[in-house]
Design a protein around this motif. Sequence first.
Motif, PDB file in Angstrom:
ATOM      1  N   ASN A  77       0.862  -1.186   0.000  1.00  0.00           N
ATOM      2  CA  ASN A  77       0.000   0.000   0.000  1.00  0.00           C
ATOM      3  C   ASN A  77       0.898   1.236   0.000  1.00  0.00           C
ATOM      4  OD1 ASN A  77      -1.767   2.093   0.528  1.00  0.00           O
ATOM      5  ND2 ASN A  77      -2.879   1.007   2.129  1.00  0.00           N
ATOM      6  N   PRO A  78       0.885   2.050  -1.048  1.00  0.00           N
ATOM      7  CA  PRO A  78       1.785   3.205  -1.110  1.00  0.00           C
ATOM      8  C   PRO A  78       1.536   4.246  -0.015  1.00  0.00           C
ATOM      9  CG  PRO A  78       0.211   3.247  -2.930  1.00  0.00           C
ATOM     10  CD  PRO A  78       0.024   1.941  -2.231  1.00  0.00           C
ATOM     11  N   ASP A  79       0.377   4.223   0.599  1.00  0.00           N
ATOM     12  CA  ASP A  79       0.060   5.174   1.664  1.00  0.00           C
ATOM     13  C   ASP A  79       0.371   4.623   3.051  1.00  0.00           C
ATOM     14  OD1 ASP A  79      -0.808   7.229  -0.024  1.00  0.00           O
ATOM     15  OD2 ASP A  79      -2.806   6.353  -0.180  1.00  0.00           O
ATOM     16  N   THR A  80       1.024   3.455   3.122  1.00  0.00           N
ATOM     17  CA  THR A  80       1.334   2.838   4.404  1.00  0.00           C
ATOM     18  C   THR A  80       2.802   2.452   4.469  1.00  0.00           C
ATOM     19  OG1 THR A  80      -0.900   1.918   4.496  1.00  0.00           O
ATOM     20  CG2 THR A  80       0.706   0.968   5.985  1.00  0.00           C
ATOM     21  N   VAL A  81       3.416   2.744   5.621  1.00  0.00           N
ATOM     22  CA  VAL A  81       4.791   2.331   5.887  1.00  0.00           C
ATOM     23  C   VAL A  81       4.790   1.562   7.200  1.00  0.00           C
ATOM     24  CG1 VAL A  81       7.118   3.143   6.501  1.00  0.00           C
ATOM     25  CG2 VAL A  81       5.910   4.177   4.592  1.00  0.00           C
ATOM     26  N   LYS A  82       5.617   0.529   7.244  1.00  0.00           N
ATOM     27  CA  LYS A  82       5.771  -0.310   8.436  1.00  0.00           C
ATOM     28  C   LYS A  82       7.016   0.166   9.182  1.00  0.00           C
ATOM     29  CE  LYS A  82       6.441  -5.224   9.479  1.00  0.00           C
ATOM     30  NZ  LYS A  82       6.538  -6.558   8.866  1.00  0.00           N
ATOM     31  N   PHE A  83       6.869   0.457  10.481  1.00  0.00           N
ATOM     32  CA  PHE A  83       7.964   0.922  11.333  1.00  0.00           C
ATOM     33  C   PHE A  83       8.299  -0.177  12.337  1.00  0.00           C
ATOM     34  CE2 PHE A  83       5.882   4.592   9.639  1.00  0.00           C
ATOM     35  CZ  PHE A  83       6.878   5.525   9.440  1.00  0.00           C
ATOM     36  N   LEU A  84       9.580  -0.540  12.420  1.00  0.00           N
ATOM     37  CA  LEU A  84      10.039  -1.597  13.331  1.00  0.00           C
ATOM     38  C   LEU A  84      10.976  -0.977  14.358  1.00  0.00           C
ATOM     39  CD1 LEU A  84      10.460  -3.358  10.162  1.00  0.00           C
ATOM     40  CD2 LEU A  84       9.589  -4.790  11.985  1.00  0.00           C
ATOM     41  N   PRO A  85      10.471  -0.720  15.587  1.00  0.00           N
ATOM     42  CA  PRO A  85      11.298  -0.050  16.592  1.00  0.00           C
ATOM     43  C   PRO A  85      12.345  -0.933  17.262  1.00  0.00           C
ATOM     44  CG  PRO A  85       9.132  -0.474  17.485  1.00  0.00           C
ATOM     45  CD  PRO A  85       9.100  -0.897  16.044  1.00  0.00           C
ATOM     46  N   GLY A  86      12.324  -2.234  17.010  1.00  0.00           N
ATOM     47  CA  GLY A  86      13.282  -3.126  17.654  1.00  0.00           C
ATOM     48  C   GLY A  86      12.892  -3.477  19.080  1.00  0.00           C
ATOM     49  N   HIS A  87      11.679  -3.148  19.455  1.00  0.00           N
ATOM     50  CA  HIS A  87      11.109  -3.449  20.772  1.00  0.00           C
ATOM     51  C   HIS A  87       9.703  -3.996  20.543  1.00  0.00           C
ATOM     52  CE1 HIS A  87      14.220  -1.282  23.023  1.00  0.00           C
ATOM     53  NE2 HIS A  87      14.144  -0.353  22.081  1.00  0.00           N
ATOM     54  N   PRO A  88       9.156  -4.736  21.511  1.00  0.00           N
ATOM     55  CA  PRO A  88       7.769  -5.176  21.359  1.00  0.00           C
ATOM     56  C   PRO A  88       6.841  -3.965  21.232  1.00  0.00           C
ATOM     57  CG  PRO A  88       8.826  -6.326  23.181  1.00  0.00           C
ATOM     58  CD  PRO A  88       9.775  -5.250  22.741  1.00  0.00           C
ATOM     59  N   VAL A  89       5.838  -4.107  20.401  1.00  0.00           N
ATOM     60  CA  VAL A  89       4.843  -3.042  20.249  1.00  0.00           C
ATOM     61  C   VAL A  89       3.575  -3.525  20.962  1.00  0.00           C
ATOM     62  CG1 VAL A  89       3.543  -1.606  18.631  1.00  0.00           C
ATOM     63  CG2 VAL A  89       5.908  -2.209  18.119  1.00  0.00           C
ATOM     64  N   ALA A  90       2.728  -4.292  20.286  1.00  0.00           N
ATOM     65  CA  ALA A  90       1.541  -4.842  20.962  1.00  0.00           C
ATOM     66  C   ALA A  90       1.863  -6.173  21.625  1.00  0.00           C
ATOM     67  CB  ALA A  90       0.399  -5.007  19.970  1.00  0.00           C
ATOM     68  N   GLY A  91       2.992  -6.774  21.242  1.00  0.00           N
ATOM     69  CA  GLY A  91       3.352  -8.074  21.811  1.00  0.00           C
ATOM     70  C   GLY A  91       2.251  -9.084  21.564  1.00  0.00           C
ATOM     71  N   ASP A  92       1.958  -9.884  22.573  1.00  0.00           N
ATOM     72  CA  ASP A  92       0.885 -10.871  22.411  1.00  0.00           C
ATOM     73  C   ASP A  92      -0.461 -10.333  22.880  1.00  0.00           C
ATOM     74  OD1 ASP A  92       1.408 -10.856  25.105  1.00  0.00           O
ATOM     75  OD2 ASP A  92       2.009 -12.957  25.232  1.00  0.00           O
ATOM     76  N   LYS A  93      -0.532  -9.028  23.194  1.00  0.00           N
ATOM     77  CA  LYS A  93      -1.801  -8.406  23.601  1.00  0.00           C
ATOM     78  C   LYS A  93      -2.676  -8.078  22.398  1.00  0.00           C
ATOM     79  CE  LYS A  93       0.119  -5.869  27.515  1.00  0.00           C
ATOM     80  NZ  LYS A  93       0.298  -4.519  28.055  1.00  0.00           N
ATOM     81  N   GLY A  94      -2.058  -7.812  21.265  1.00  0.00           N
ATOM     82  CA  GLY A  94      -2.765  -7.262  20.114  1.00  0.00           C
ATOM     83  C   GLY A  94      -3.065  -8.297  19.059  1.00  0.00           C
ATOM     84  N   PRO A  95      -3.212  -7.849  17.855  1.00  0.00           N
ATOM     85  CA  PRO A  95      -2.925  -6.520  17.349  1.00  0.00           C
ATOM     86  C   PRO A  95      -4.045  -5.528  17.668  1.00  0.00           C
ATOM     87  CG  PRO A  95      -3.684  -7.908  15.568  1.00  0.00           C
ATOM     88  CD  PRO A  95      -3.601  -8.780  16.788  1.00  0.00           C
ATOM     89  N   PHE A  96      -3.707  -4.247  17.527  1.00  0.00           N
ATOM     90  CA  PHE A  96      -4.649  -3.166  17.766  1.00  0.00           C
ATOM     91  C   PHE A  96      -4.739  -2.318  16.505  1.00  0.00           C
ATOM     92  CE2 PHE A  96      -3.086  -4.337  21.924  1.00  0.00           C
ATOM     93  CZ  PHE A  96      -4.223  -4.311  22.717  1.00  0.00           C
ATOM     94  N   ASP A  97      -5.949  -2.064  16.049  1.00  0.00           N
ATOM     95  CA  ASP A  97      -6.186  -1.263  14.857  1.00  0.00           C
ATOM     96  C   ASP A  97      -6.943  -0.007  15.260  1.00  0.00           C
ATOM     97  OD1 ASP A  97      -6.284  -0.553  12.168  1.00  0.00           O
ATOM     98  OD2 ASP A  97      -8.049  -1.778  11.744  1.00  0.00           O
ATOM     99  N   PHE A  98      -6.370   1.150  14.946  1.00  0.00           N
ATOM    100  CA  PHE A  98      -6.992   2.425  15.284  1.00  0.00           C
ATOM    101  C   PHE A  98      -7.282   3.170  13.987  1.00  0.00           C
ATOM    102  CE2 PHE A  98      -4.090   1.353  18.812  1.00  0.00           C
ATOM    103  CZ  PHE A  98      -5.028   1.173  19.821  1.00  0.00           C
ATOM    104  N   PRO A  99      -8.529   3.112  13.506  1.00  0.00           N
ATOM    105  CA  PRO A  99      -8.868   3.758  12.238  1.00  0.00           C
ATOM    106  C   PRO A  99      -8.922   5.285  12.319  1.00  0.00           C
ATOM    107  CG  PRO A  99     -10.788   2.673  13.178  1.00  0.00           C
ATOM    108  CD  PRO A  99      -9.629   2.334  14.050  1.00  0.00           C
ATOM    109  N   ASP A 100      -8.963   5.829  13.540  1.00  0.00           N
ATOM    110  CA  ASP A 100      -8.975   7.283  13.704  1.00  0.00           C
ATOM    111  C   ASP A 100      -8.508   7.634  15.114  1.00  0.00           C
ATOM    112  OD1 ASP A 100     -11.214   6.879  15.466  1.00  0.00           O
ATOM    113  OD2 ASP A 100     -12.529   6.913  13.727  1.00  0.00           O
ATOM    114  N   ALA A 101      -8.270   8.906  15.339  1.00  0.00           N
ATOM    115  CA  ALA A 101      -7.741   9.362  16.624  1.00  0.00           C
ATOM    116  C   ALA A 101      -8.691   9.057  17.781  1.00  0.00           C
ATOM    117  CB  ALA A 101      -7.437  10.860  16.563  1.00  0.00           C
ATOM    118  N   ALA A 102      -9.986   9.132  17.547  1.00  0.00           N
ATOM    119  CA  ALA A 102     -10.959   8.891  18.617  1.00  0.00           C
ATOM    120  C   ALA A 102     -10.879   7.459  19.138  1.00  0.00           C
ATOM    121  CB  ALA A 102     -12.370   9.186  18.115  1.00  0.00           C
TER     122      ALA A 102
END
Length: 192
Positions: free
Chosen positions: A10-35
């Motif tokens: 998807n040209p409008d999406t980039v994947k960022f890998l911080p080298g640390h757990p993000v959601a871990g095994d809790k997620g994944p979490f999808d936030f379609p908007d700020a609210a």
Amino acid sequence: MFIQTEPTPNPDTVKFLPGHPVAGDKGPFDFPDAASARISLLARALFQVDGVERVFLGSDFVSINKETDRDWKHVKPMVLAAIMDHYMAGLPVVEEGAEPSASSEAEVSYEGEAAEIVDEIRELIETRVRPAVAQDGGDIIFHKFEPDTGIVHLSMRGACAGCPSSTMTLKQGIENMLKTYVPEVTAVEAVL
């Protein structure tokens, strides 16, 4: 701290890998908007970046969808700064006890042969499809199987939501694979 970035289909999406757990095994979490980001300090910080349209938190990555009229050369540095600031401050990614997005798998109960077919479909999605889709910064959710018609209903999230190639992925990739391994499957339909 070094944060890797990877393009996605998807040209409008980039994947960022911080080298640390993000959601871990809790997620994944999808936030379609700020609210929708009230349970995640990281997602709230990312929505403060001008041009961020959607945030997806995978086990060890963050996928950011930008607004179509924005250029990554303006959005990407600010996203990198927000992720770095968050991790350097030692803040949690999601609040304690937070549950994954409401668009998670539906709990439809199946009996007999249909239950066996659904178990097989879920196993294939979990072991073959989900890891491949996660490499592109997304996720896939099983919603239901219609035993009468053989139709499997799935939805794409993260980088895959709204991706121009997601329809092709569902139809040519996932549908063909499911039909091969589970002959009772006749089609795959996207749930929006």
